[in-house]
Design a protein around this motif. Structure first.
Motif, PDB file in Angstrom:
ATOM      1  N   ALA A 188       0.827  -1.205   0.000  1.00 18.22           N
ATOM      2  CA  ALA A 188       0.000   0.000   0.000  1.00 18.22           C
ATOM      3  C   ALA A 188       0.860   1.253   0.000  1.00 18.22           C
ATOM      4  O   ALA A 188       1.648   1.485   0.920  1.00 18.22           O
ATOM      5  N   LEU A 189       0.693   2.055  -1.031  1.00 16.83           N
ATOM      6  CA  LEU A 189       1.318   3.370  -1.097  1.00 16.83           C
ATOM      7  C   LEU A 189       0.437   4.373  -0.350  1.00 16.83           C
ATOM      8  O   LEU A 189      -0.727   4.092  -0.056  1.00 16.83           O
ATOM      9  N   PRO A 190       0.971   5.543   0.009  1.00 16.19           N
ATOM     10  CA  PRO A 190       0.262   6.431   0.953  1.00 16.19           C
ATOM     11  C   PRO A 190      -1.185   6.738   0.604  1.00 16.19           C
ATOM     12  O   PRO A 190      -2.062   6.697   1.468  1.00 16.19           O
ATOM     13  N   LEU A 191      -1.493   7.043  -0.655  1.00 23.28           N
ATOM     14  CA  LEU A 191      -2.861   7.401  -1.005  1.00 23.28           C
ATOM     15  C   LEU A 191      -3.825   6.264  -0.688  1.00 23.28           C
ATOM     16  O   LEU A 191      -4.905   6.484  -0.136  1.00 23.28           O
ATOM     17  N   SER A 192      -3.430   5.024  -1.023  1.00 22.92           N
ATOM     18  CA  SER A 192      -4.335   3.896  -0.803  1.00 22.92           C
ATOM     19  C   SER A 192      -4.586   3.674   0.679  1.00 22.92           C
ATOM     20  O   SER A 192      -5.693   3.295   1.076  1.00 22.92           O
ATOM     21  N   ARG A 193      -3.573   3.902   1.513  1.00 30.26           N
ATOM     22  CA  ARG A 193      -3.756   3.727   2.953  1.00 30.26           C
ATOM     23  C   ARG A 193      -4.739   4.751   3.504  1.00 30.26           C
ATOM     24  O   ARG A 193      -5.524   4.455   4.404  1.00 30.26           O
ATOM     25  N   PRO A 219       8.709   2.271   0.463  1.00 32.39           N
ATOM     26  CA  PRO A 219       8.920   2.917  -0.832  1.00 32.39           C
ATOM     27  C   PRO A 219       8.426   2.037  -1.981  1.00 32.39           C
ATOM     28  O   PRO A 219       8.419   0.808  -1.886  1.00 32.39           O
ATOM     29  N   TYR A 220       8.057   2.676  -3.062  1.00 33.95           N
ATOM     30  CA  TYR A 220       7.531   1.953  -4.227  1.00 33.95           C
ATOM     31  C   TYR A 220       8.500   0.872  -4.698  1.00 33.95           C
ATOM     32  O   TYR A 220       8.081  -0.246  -5.027  1.00 33.95           O
ATOM     33  N   SER A 221       9.796   1.182  -4.735  1.00 32.38           N
ATOM     34  CA  SER A 221      10.770   0.219  -5.263  1.00 32.38           C
ATOM     35  C   SER A 221      10.785  -1.062  -4.439  1.00 32.38           C
ATOM     36  O   SER A 221      10.890  -2.165  -4.984  1.00 32.38           O
ATOM     37  N   ARG A 288       9.210  11.473  -1.642  1.00 30.58           N
ATOM     38  CA  ARG A 288      10.574  11.069  -1.969  1.00 30.58           C
ATOM     39  C   ARG A 288      10.864  11.262  -3.452  1.00 30.58           C
ATOM     40  O   ARG A 288       9.974  11.203  -4.296  1.00 30.58           O
ATOM     41  N   ASN A 289      12.128  11.449  -3.742  1.00 36.13           N
ATOM     42  CA  ASN A 289      12.567  11.615  -5.120  1.00 36.13           C
ATOM     43  C   ASN A 289      12.214  10.380  -5.940  1.00 36.13           C
ATOM     44  O   ASN A 289      12.387   9.251  -5.492  1.00 36.13           O
ATOM     45  N   GLY A 290      11.716  10.599  -7.160  1.00 35.25           N
ATOM     46  CA  GLY A 290      11.375   9.500  -8.048  1.00 35.25           C
ATOM     47  C   GLY A 290       9.918   9.099  -8.020  1.00 35.25           C
ATOM     48  O   GLY A 290       9.469   8.346  -8.889  1.00 35.25           O
ATOM     49  N   THR A 291       9.150   9.565  -7.027  1.00 36.28           N
ATOM     50  CA  THR A 291       7.724   9.250  -6.968  1.00 36.28           C
ATOM     51  C   THR A 291       6.961  10.168  -7.921  1.00 36.28           C
ATOM     52  O   THR A 291       7.424  11.267  -8.244  1.00 36.28           O
ATOM     53  N   PRO A 292       5.768   9.737  -8.381  1.00 35.54           N
ATOM     54  CA  PRO A 292       4.995  10.611  -9.275  1.00 35.54           C
ATOM     55  C   PRO A 292       4.694  11.981  -8.659  1.00 35.54           C
ATOM     56  O   PRO A 292       4.769  13.004  -9.353  1.00 35.54           O
ATOM     57  N   THR A 293       4.356  12.008  -7.363  1.00 37.63           N
ATOM     58  CA  THR A 293       4.072  13.293  -6.709  1.00 37.63           C
ATOM     59  C   THR A 293       5.289  14.198  -6.747  1.00 37.63           C
ATOM     60  O   THR A 293       5.188  15.399  -7.045  1.00 37.63           O
ATOM     61  N   ARG A 294       6.454  13.645  -6.480  1.00 42.53           N
ATOM     62  CA  ARG A 294       7.671  14.452  -6.461  1.00 42.53           C
ATOM     63  C   ARG A 294       8.021  14.952  -7.861  1.00 42.53           C
ATOM     64  O   ARG A 294       8.464  16.109  -8.039  1.00 42.53           O
ATOM     65  N   MET A 295       7.823  14.125  -8.856  1.00 42.22           N
ATOM     66  CA  MET A 295       8.144  14.560 -10.215  1.00 42.22           C
ATOM     67  C   MET A 295       7.250  15.727 -10.642  1.00 42.22           C
ATOM     68  O   MET A 295       7.706  16.663 -11.295  1.00 42.22           O
ATOM     69  N   GLU A 312      12.036  15.446   2.647  1.00 44.46           N
ATOM     70  CA  GLU A 312      11.455  14.342   1.897  1.00 44.46           C
ATOM     71  C   GLU A 312      10.906  13.303   2.866  1.00 44.46           C
ATOM     72  O   GLU A 312      11.614  12.842   3.754  1.00 44.46           O
ATOM     73  N   THR A 313       9.652  12.913   2.690  1.00 39.81           N
ATOM     74  CA  THR A 313       9.071  11.890   3.554  1.00 39.81           C
ATOM     75  C   THR A 313       7.823  11.307   2.893  1.00 39.81           C
ATOM     76  O   THR A 313       7.165  11.967   2.090  1.00 39.81           O
ATOM     77  N   GLY A 314       7.521  10.081   3.262  1.00 36.53           N
ATOM     78  CA  GLY A 314       6.262   9.481   2.855  1.00 36.53           C
ATOM     79  C   GLY A 314       5.273   9.438   4.003  1.00 36.53           C
ATOM     80  O   GLY A 314       4.208   8.836   3.894  1.00 36.53           O
ATOM     81  N   SER A 315       5.610  10.093   5.121  1.00 32.16           N
ATOM     82  CA  SER A 315       4.794  10.040   6.325  1.00 32.16           C
ATOM     83  C   SER A 315       3.800  11.197   6.371  1.00 32.16           C
ATOM     84  O   SER A 315       4.200  12.362   6.454  1.00 32.16           O
ATOM     85  N   MET A 316       2.527  10.874   6.359  1.00 28.84           N
ATOM     86  CA  MET A 316       1.490  11.889   6.517  1.00 28.84           C
ATOM     87  C   MET A 316       1.572  12.533   7.909  1.00 28.84           C
ATOM     88  O   MET A 316       1.367  13.746   8.064  1.00 28.84           O
ATOM     89  N   ILE A 317       1.889  11.738   8.913  1.00 31.29           N
ATOM     90  CA  ILE A 317       1.959  12.261  10.283  1.00 31.29           C
ATOM     91  C   ILE A 317       3.045  13.317  10.394  1.00 31.29           C
ATOM     92  O   ILE A 317       2.837  14.389  10.974  1.00 31.29           O
ATOM     93  N   LEU A 318       4.219  13.032   9.825  1.00 32.78           N
ATOM     94  CA  LEU A 318       5.316  14.004   9.901  1.00 32.78           C
ATOM     95  C   LEU A 318       4.955  15.275   9.138  1.00 32.78           C
ATOM     96  O   LEU A 318       5.209  16.396   9.619  1.00 32.78           O
ATOM     97  N   MET A 319       4.362  15.143   7.951  1.00 32.66           N
ATOM     98  CA  MET A 319       3.948  16.330   7.201  1.00 32.66           C
ATOM     99  C   MET A 319       2.961  17.159   8.020  1.00 32.66           C
ATOM    100  O   MET A 319       3.102  18.386   8.126  1.00 32.66           O
ATOM    101  N   ARG A 320       1.971  16.503   8.603  1.00 30.05           N
ATOM    102  CA  ARG A 320       0.952  17.224   9.374  1.00 30.05           C
ATOM    103  C   ARG A 320       1.576  17.998  10.525  1.00 30.05           C
ATOM    104  O   ARG A 320       1.228  19.151  10.784  1.00 30.05           O
TER     105      ARG A 320
END
Length: 387
Positions: A188-193, A219-221, A288-295, A312-320
């Motif tokens: 699960a990538l962030p949006l799906s979660r 990460p996606y990779s 993170r670099n390389g993700t569609p959102t980042r591009m 750079e982060t994939g954490s919604m909690i940290l962003m908030r």
């Protein structure tokens, strides 16, 4: 379930010939050995795999289900062993292949043994037996540990996918017996979660209350690697363009766009027609670099032309938290941030990003045949996406 590969080959021989004696001849075994192998499989599944008739043994629906999965699993092993050694497909055991996979992953016999719950000499012996049959080393020693050869990588990958196929056989035969066994693993990538998966699981649980669902995050990779090795059944999130590799397939469910967000007390909140120059003065929280959102973000602020302070982060909690406690700005999926926006924890800025729409969907392995349980979860995911 611990599989006996030889018993599986015997089982397929019986399905082909509908005869114990002919299967025994093909597999170079005695007839009692073939009968015993079939009996062990039937006891393990608590289901009859054959109908015993005067004309021979004929597969039941359970036997047909198992045969399809076993054929696919053994074909992978046979294809991978053929370039290594002619006899390896008939001599390799489940224990040997499990040891090979663990050593390939952990690059160390002691760590692999601990992972498998075995003694280190046992794991070393299992890999040595494979190397002896192959008449070549399957690992190279380096300063960083044991590195798998190309042939070893191919065999370990094939064995993992074969075991995943057999796990699906266990799930399917349990369903025929009216039981729920096994697990479904979702990458699960962030949006799906944040948006899809919870709704899908809630609906799925109404009809399948006991089947374990494991949600892997990362990460996606890493998730893509797990999918390709059979450790993950399906991957949900932003699709890649082009498809990252030819052994996976992507199915679009819906599209989403990005928004720029700030904490509720940020000086840009409520300001109309905000410019890029105004926003460039603030630090950013981005994917993170390389993700569609980042591009897509990098198209707004070209790193070569604009100096922007980034976290750079994939954490919604940290962003908030960064948005709430400072003047950081964020770039995030509209649907991913929907709950935070509804609660007033994030506020969208007045900046048009309608051209940032990207497809969201499922990524699966090419040729993958889902079980009924996996299909049911995919159906609930599709329903949640449609809503």
């Amino acid at each position: 379930m611990k599989w006996n590969i030889r018993h599986l080959r015997v089982f397929l021989a019986v399905t082909r010939h509908s005869s114990v004696s002919r299967a025994a001849d093909e597999c170079h075994l005695s007839q009692p050995a073939v009968t015993q192998a079939i009996a062990k499989l039937e006891r393990a599944f608590a289901l009859p795999l054959f109908q015993h008739m005067t004309q021979g043994l004929f597969v039941t629906p359970a036997g047909e289900t198992l045969a399809l999965r076993v054929e696919r699993a053994l074909a992978r092993i046979d294809t991978a062993t053929a370039p290594i050694a002619p006899r390896l497909s008939s001599t390799a055991t489940t224990s040997q292949l499990e040891a090979l996979i663990a050593v390939r992953e952990l690059e160390n016999f002691s760590l692999a043994a601990r992972h498998l719950g075995l003694a280190q000499p046992t794991v070393h012996r299992a890999v040595s037996q494979l190397e002896s049959e192959a008449q070549k080393p399957l690992f190279k020693r380096s300063a960083y540990g044991l590195r798998a050869t190309r042939a070893c990588q191919a065999l370990a990958d094939a064995a993992q996918l074969a075991f995943a196929e057999l796990d699906q056989a266990v799930m399917e035969l349990a369903e025929l017996a009216g039981r729920e066994v096994g697990q479904i693993v979702v990458g699960a990538l962030p949006l799906s979660r944040a948006y899809i998966l919870s709704s899908a699981i809630i609906e799925f649980r109404k009809t399948r209350p006991n089947l374990l669902i494991r949600v892997d995050e990362g990460p996606y990779s890493e998730l893509l690697s797990g999918l390709r090795r059979g450790e993950v059944d399906m991957l949900i999130g932003a699709l890649r363009d082009p498809v990252p590799i030819d052994d996976v397939t992507q199915t679009e469910l819906f599209t989403d766009d990005l928004i720029l967000v700030a904490g509720p007390d940020h000086p840009l909140v409520g300001k109309p027609a905000i410019t890029l120059e105004e926003m460039a003065a603030f630090p950013w929280v981005v994917a993170r670099n390389g993700t569609p959102t980042r591009m897509l973000f990098d198209k707004l602020f070209d790193p070569a032309e604009t100096q922007v302070s980034l976290v750079e982060t994939g954490s919604m909690i940290l962003m908030r938290q960064l948005l709430r406690q400072s003047n950081h700005l964020g770039c995030i999926s509209r649907l991913q941030a929907a709950a935070e926006v509804d609660m007033g924890l994030m506020v969208p800025l007045d900046f048009d990003l309608t051209l940032t729409r990207r497809p969201i969907g499922l990524t699966t392995r090419v040729g993958w045949i889902p079980t009924r349980g996996q299909l049911a979860l995919i159906d609930k995911i599709s329903q949640a996406a449609a809503e």
